[in-house]
Design an enzyme around this catalytic site. Structure first.
Site, PDB file in Angstrom:
ATOM      1  N   GLU A   7      29.145 -44.498  -9.808  1.00 47.02           N
ATOM      2  CA  GLU A   7      28.823 -45.915  -9.908  1.00 47.02           C
ATOM      3  C   GLU A   7      27.681 -46.098 -10.907  1.00 47.02           C
ATOM      4  O   GLU A   7      26.718 -45.342 -10.912  1.00 47.02           O
ATOM      5  CB  GLU A   7      28.380 -46.439  -8.533  1.00 47.02           C
ATOM      6  CG  GLU A   7      28.003 -47.909  -8.551  1.00 47.02           C
ATOM      7  CD  GLU A   7      27.365 -48.369  -7.248  1.00 47.02           C
ATOM      8  OE1 GLU A   7      28.096 -48.641  -6.300  1.00 47.02           O
ATOM      9  OE2 GLU A   7      26.118 -48.456  -7.206  1.00 47.02           O
ATOM     10  N   ASP A  67      25.823 -58.677  -1.589  1.00 50.57           N
ATOM     11  CA  ASP A  67      24.496 -58.617  -0.968  1.00 50.57           C
ATOM     12  C   ASP A  67      23.473 -59.194  -1.930  1.00 50.57           C
ATOM     13  O   ASP A  67      23.676 -59.142  -3.146  1.00 50.57           O
ATOM     14  CB  ASP A  67      24.112 -57.145  -0.719  1.00 50.57           C
ATOM     15  CG  ASP A  67      24.355 -56.732   0.721  1.00 50.57           C
ATOM     16  OD1 ASP A  67      24.536 -57.622   1.567  1.00 50.57           O
ATOM     17  OD2 ASP A  67      24.335 -55.528   0.978  1.00 50.57           O
TER      18      ASP A  67
HETATM   19  P1  FAD Z   1      32.994 -57.323   4.546  1.00 49.46           P
HETATM   20  O1  FAD Z   1      34.098 -56.349   4.581  1.00 49.46           O
HETATM   21  O2  FAD Z   1      33.348 -58.762   4.357  1.00 49.46           O
HETATM   22  O3  FAD Z   1      32.157 -57.163   5.895  1.00 49.46           O
HETATM   23  C1  FAD Z   1      30.909 -57.828   6.064  1.00 49.46           C
HETATM   24  C2  FAD Z   1      30.653 -58.060   7.553  1.00 49.46           C
HETATM   25  O4  FAD Z   1      31.589 -59.012   8.040  1.00 49.46           O
HETATM   26  C3  FAD Z   1      30.840 -56.811   8.419  1.00 49.46           C
HETATM   27  O5  FAD Z   1      29.849 -56.865   9.430  1.00 49.46           O
HETATM   28  C4  FAD Z   1      32.233 -56.980   9.019  1.00 49.46           C
HETATM   29  O6  FAD Z   1      32.356 -56.340  10.279  1.00 49.46           O
HETATM   30  C5  FAD Z   1      32.312 -58.501   9.169  1.00 49.46           C
HETATM   31  N1  FAD Z   1      33.683 -59.011   9.074  1.00 49.46           N
HETATM   32  C6  FAD Z   1      34.634 -58.635   8.192  1.00 49.46           C
HETATM   33  N2  FAD Z   1      35.762 -59.337   8.379  1.00 49.46           N
HETATM   34  C7  FAD Z   1      35.523 -60.177   9.419  1.00 49.46           C
HETATM   35  C8  FAD Z   1      36.281 -61.176  10.104  1.00 49.46           C
HETATM   36  N3  FAD Z   1      37.543 -61.443   9.760  1.00 49.46           N
HETATM   37  N4  FAD Z   1      35.702 -61.851  11.137  1.00 49.46           N
HETATM   38  C9  FAD Z   1      34.423 -61.594  11.504  1.00 49.46           C
HETATM   39  N5  FAD Z   1      33.647 -60.668  10.896  1.00 49.46           N
HETATM   40  C10 FAD Z   1      34.180 -59.974   9.866  1.00 49.46           C
HETATM   41  N6  FAD Z   1      26.931 -55.475  -3.072  1.00 49.46           N
HETATM   42  C11 FAD Z   1      26.773 -56.250  -4.185  1.00 49.46           C
HETATM   43  O7  FAD Z   1      26.167 -57.323  -4.098  1.00 49.46           O
HETATM   44  N7  FAD Z   1      27.263 -55.831  -5.401  1.00 49.46           N
HETATM   45  C12 FAD Z   1      27.938 -54.680  -5.552  1.00 49.46           C
HETATM   46  O8  FAD Z   1      28.359 -54.342  -6.650  1.00 49.46           O
HETATM   47  C13 FAD Z   1      28.147 -53.853  -4.405  1.00 49.46           C
HETATM   48  N8  FAD Z   1      28.851 -52.714  -4.478  1.00 49.46           N
HETATM   49  C14 FAD Z   1      29.094 -51.980  -3.334  1.00 49.46           C
HETATM   50  C15 FAD Z   1      29.929 -50.845  -3.423  1.00 49.46           C
HETATM   51  C16 FAD Z   1      30.180 -50.088  -2.286  1.00 49.46           C
HETATM   52  C17 FAD Z   1      31.106 -48.889  -2.390  1.00 49.46           C
HETATM   53  C18 FAD Z   1      29.589 -50.438  -1.031  1.00 49.46           C
HETATM   54  C19 FAD Z   1      29.826 -49.583   0.183  1.00 49.46           C
HETATM   55  C20 FAD Z   1      28.793 -51.569  -0.939  1.00 49.46           C
HETATM   56  C21 FAD Z   1      28.549 -52.366  -2.077  1.00 49.46           C
HETATM   57  N9  FAD Z   1      27.800 -53.537  -2.031  1.00 49.46           N
HETATM   58  C22 FAD Z   1      27.610 -54.304  -3.161  1.00 49.46           C
HETATM   59  C23 FAD Z   1      27.207 -53.956  -0.767  1.00 49.46           C
HETATM   60  C24 FAD Z   1      28.132 -54.911   0.015  1.00 49.46           C
HETATM   61  O9  FAD Z   1      28.329 -56.096  -0.695  1.00 49.46           O
HETATM   62  C25 FAD Z   1      27.437 -55.192   1.333  1.00 49.46           C
HETATM   63  O10 FAD Z   1      27.474 -54.060   2.164  1.00 49.46           O
HETATM   64  C26 FAD Z   1      27.871 -56.432   2.070  1.00 49.46           C
HETATM   65  O11 FAD Z   1      26.880 -56.762   3.055  1.00 49.46           O
HETATM   66  C27 FAD Z   1      29.190 -56.259   2.813  1.00 49.46           C
HETATM   67  O12 FAD Z   1      30.192 -56.114   1.943  1.00 49.46           O
HETATM   68  P2  FAD Z   1      31.683 -55.754   2.443  1.00 49.46           P
HETATM   69  O13 FAD Z   1      32.504 -55.895   1.241  1.00 49.46           O
HETATM   70  O14 FAD Z   1      31.702 -54.514   3.219  1.00 49.46           O
HETATM   71  O15 FAD Z   1      31.907 -57.015   3.451  1.00 49.46           O
END
Ligand code: FAD
Length: 307
Positions: free
Chosen positions: A29, A121
């Site tokens: 990354e 985030d």
């Molecule tokens: P989601 O999958 O939407 O989950 C977020 C929360 O919502 C979780 O607690 C989940 O349990 C809950 N949830 C999901 N679906 C539902 C539903 N249907 N009903 C109720 N609750 C639900 N952040 C950035 O800003 N920029 C980046 O480029 C970036 N790159 C990343 C790359 C990787 C590989 C990782 C692991 C993280 C990255 N992040 C990045 C951080 C990420 O955006 C954060 O961890 C964010 O808080 C959650 O993202 P997610 O896509 O996992 O969210």
């Protein structure tokens, strides 16, 4: 699904071939550079990254307008670099659906069809949450992306649970639903191999068999590690904390301790049969090269990166 891409008479391996193939993938990354100096450093480092034959390189997506544009610019630039296949991170927080569609259309026009779909985030320096977008969860973004064209979509996995999740089994359920719609996942960084393998067992018990790449980081600054771990929910083992603290007065030793910790974790993961290693490089080419070099026996020489 046909994993092979036709190019003239040659069939070229795609990312999914690599992740399902006999050899582990290696990916990293990068974040878009924030200053002209950082940009120049990254340009100089690109040939070294190409030499690592990465399966793909993913580019983070920031919270603010200008950093978001820089992601697009870097992804499109890397897409024209021989030997590098970029994955563009895209987050749905603080975006309307119309904006997301436009971003995806721009990527398609530039020939970029690989996306890491995220909720998003706030930046590390900010304690403020990001404003909501029209889509609340990454799984909704996966649906949108898949409906916009022939994209390969990765999603984020949180082996220790998403820090905002109050219920680990609900979190696992949401993750499995998300991964079921996507092509593969990349985990948040973690520091114990068991964390990954226990998480995989839980996901597989839900009949989801898509590849999940472990993400590793070489911690080289205690303050940023603690901040990142608070944000990501990754537990820092006491032994690692002590080793980093013991080396904190000398940046050279501190870096060595961090890189050695990442190498030892990567080796344990590879010995356990992971589909690949994804390095959170923090734009440090030297550390990434060192990690790759130390695990080279797991990679057959001459293997090409994906297309
Ligand atoms: P989601 O999958 O939407 O989950 C977020 C929360 O919502 C979780 O607690 C989940 O349990 C809950 N949830 C999901 N679906 C539902 C539903 N249907 N009903 C109720 N609750 C639900 N952040 C950035 O800003 N920029 C980046 O480029 C970036 N790159 C990343 C790359 C990787 C590989 C990782 C692991 C993280 C990255 N992040 C990045 C951080 C990420 O955006 C954060 O961890 C964010 O808080 C959650 O993202 P997610 O896509 O996992 O969210």
């Amino acid at each position: 699904m046909d994993n092979w891409r036709q190019e003239g008479k040659t069939r070229v391996m795609t990312v999914m071939d690599h992740l399902r193939g006999p050899w582990p993938s290696f990916s990293l990354e990068l974040w878009p550079p924030r200053t002209p100096q950082a940009s120049a450093r990254l340009s100089t480092a690109i040939p070294q990254l190409v030499d690592l034959k990465p399966t793909f390189v993913s580019i983070t997506y920031g919270a603010g307008g200008s950093t978001r544009e820089r992601t697009h610019e870097l992804v499109v630039e890397l897409a024209s670099t021989q030997g590098i296949l970029p994955f563009a991170h895209l987050s749905c927080a603080a975006h309307s659906v119309a904006e997301l569609r436009e971003i995806l259309a721009r990527y398609l026009r530039a020939g970029v069809t690989n996306i890491v779909a995220l909720r998003g985030d706030p930046p590390l320096a900010s304690d403020l949450p990001l404003p909501d977008g029209e889509l609340l969860f990454a799984s909704q973004l996966v649906d949108l992306i898949k409906g916009c064209g022939p994209f390969t979509v990765a999603v984020a996995a949180h082996p220790e649970g998403h820090p905002q999740s109050k219920d680990l089994s609900e979190d696992l359920h949401h993750f499995c639903e998300k991964l079921d719609k996507a092509d593969f996942a990349i985990t948040q960084f973690f520091f114990r191999a068991e964390t990954y393998f226990e998480f995989i067992d839980k996901v597989r018990s839900q009949n989801i068999d898509k590849p999940i790449l472990p993400g590793i980081i070489a911690p080289t600054s205690i303050s940023s590690l603690v901040k990142m771990s608070e944000l990501s929910g990754a537990v820092i083992p006491q032994a690692l904390r002590d080793a980093l603290m013991g080396a904190s007065s000398d940046p050279h030793t501190l870096r060595k301790v961090g890189v050695e910790a990442a190498i030892s974790l990567a080796r344990e993961l590879l010995e356990g049969g992971v589909p690949g290693i994804h390095v959170y490089s923090m734009n440090s080419t030297a550390s990434t090269v060192e990690i790759r070099e130390a695990i080279k026996e797991f990679y057959p020489s001459g293997r090409d990166s994906a297309s």
